[in-house]
Motif scaffolding. Sequence first.
Motif, mmCIF file in Angstrom:
data_model
loop_
_atom_site.group_PDB
_atom_site.id
_atom_site.type_symbol
_atom_site.label_atom_id
_atom_site.label_comp_id
_atom_site.label_asym_id
_atom_site.label_seq_id
_atom_site.Cartn_x
_atom_site.Cartn_y
_atom_site.Cartn_z
ATOM 1 N N HIS A 186 0.865 -0.722 0.110
ATOM 2 C CA HIS A 186 -0.059 0.081 -0.055
ATOM 3 C C HIS A 186 1.218 1.303 0.226
ATOM 4 O O HIS A 186 1.194 2.051 0.866
ATOM 5 C CB HIS A 186 -0.625 -0.109 1.263
ATOM 6 N N PRO A 187 1.537 1.551 -1.037
ATOM 7 C CA PRO A 187 2.579 2.487 -1.019
ATOM 8 C C PRO A 187 1.733 3.888 -0.558
ATOM 9 O O PRO A 187 0.353 4.719 -1.403
ATOM 10 C CB PRO A 187 2.596 3.062 -2.851
ATOM 11 N N GLN A 188 2.464 5.047 0.310
ATOM 12 C CA GLN A 188 2.249 6.210 0.954
ATOM 13 C C GLN A 188 2.335 7.210 0.283
ATOM 14 O O GLN A 188 3.682 7.076 0.836
ATOM 15 C CB GLN A 188 1.890 6.266 2.067
ATOM 16 N N ALA A 189 2.027 8.407 -0.186
ATOM 17 C CA ALA A 189 3.149 9.130 -1.415
ATOM 18 C C ALA A 189 2.190 10.655 0.087
ATOM 19 O O ALA A 189 1.744 10.513 -0.015
ATOM 20 C CB ALA A 189 2.457 8.998 -2.312
ATOM 21 N N ILE A 190 3.423 11.448 -0.071
ATOM 22 C CA ILE A 190 3.533 12.500 1.158
ATOM 23 C C ILE A 190 4.237 13.847 -0.364
ATOM 24 O O ILE A 190 4.664 13.393 -0.408
ATOM 25 C CB ILE A 190 3.734 12.232 2.041
ATOM 26 N N TYR A 191 3.198 14.949 -0.063
ATOM 27 C CA TYR A 191 3.454 15.513 -0.894
ATOM 28 C C TYR A 191 3.802 17.419 0.732
ATOM 29 O O TYR A 191 2.693 17.058 1.710
ATOM 30 C CB TYR A 191 2.302 16.646 -1.820
ATOM 31 N N LEU A 192 4.354 18.068 0.742
ATOM 32 C CA LEU A 192 4.352 19.119 0.894
ATOM 33 C C LEU A 192 3.546 20.287 0.138
ATOM 34 O O LEU A 192 4.486 20.390 -1.106
ATOM 35 C CB LEU A 192 5.540 19.611 1.431
#
Length: 165
Positions: A106-112
């Motif tokens: 379950h890939p989790q991509a975090i953005y700023l």
Amino acid sequence: MDENRHIHLSQVDVRLPDGTEFCQYVVRMPPAAMTLVLNDAEEVLLLRRHRFIIDRWVWELPGGYVDEAEDIAAAAAREVEEETGWRPKTMEHLVTFQPALGSIDHPQAIYLARGAQPTATAPDRNETADVRWFPLTHAVTMIDNGELVGGASVAAIYRALTLRP
């Protein structure tokens, strides 16, 4: 074993290098995207919601599933707007990780996002009970106090601390 648009549960036969064999349950889920929105005062935008699986009210960053053909950054920005009523000004990829690699894909991509503008749309009340800006350092205290417990939110906040001058 079971499947819908958000989850695929299966069993796989595993054979380790030493010959040990066993059956493992495997969960596959579509990617999720989350955004840490920071304003000029180094405050982070958090939302409060009830998480029925742990039966607790918690604070977390906005985020959710990426639709099948959707750009991940666009999904992250969309989730901010839907869940908070704020539109991010910028989107910068921080990190992508797997939260439970032993049994879940379950890939989790975090953005700023640096800055956001309020929109005329109210947050979805089924997803968000409250939306507030908190000093980034206070978000760390919220982690320590157990008010902010989601793995991706915790990772994003600690990652944001490393970007400070």
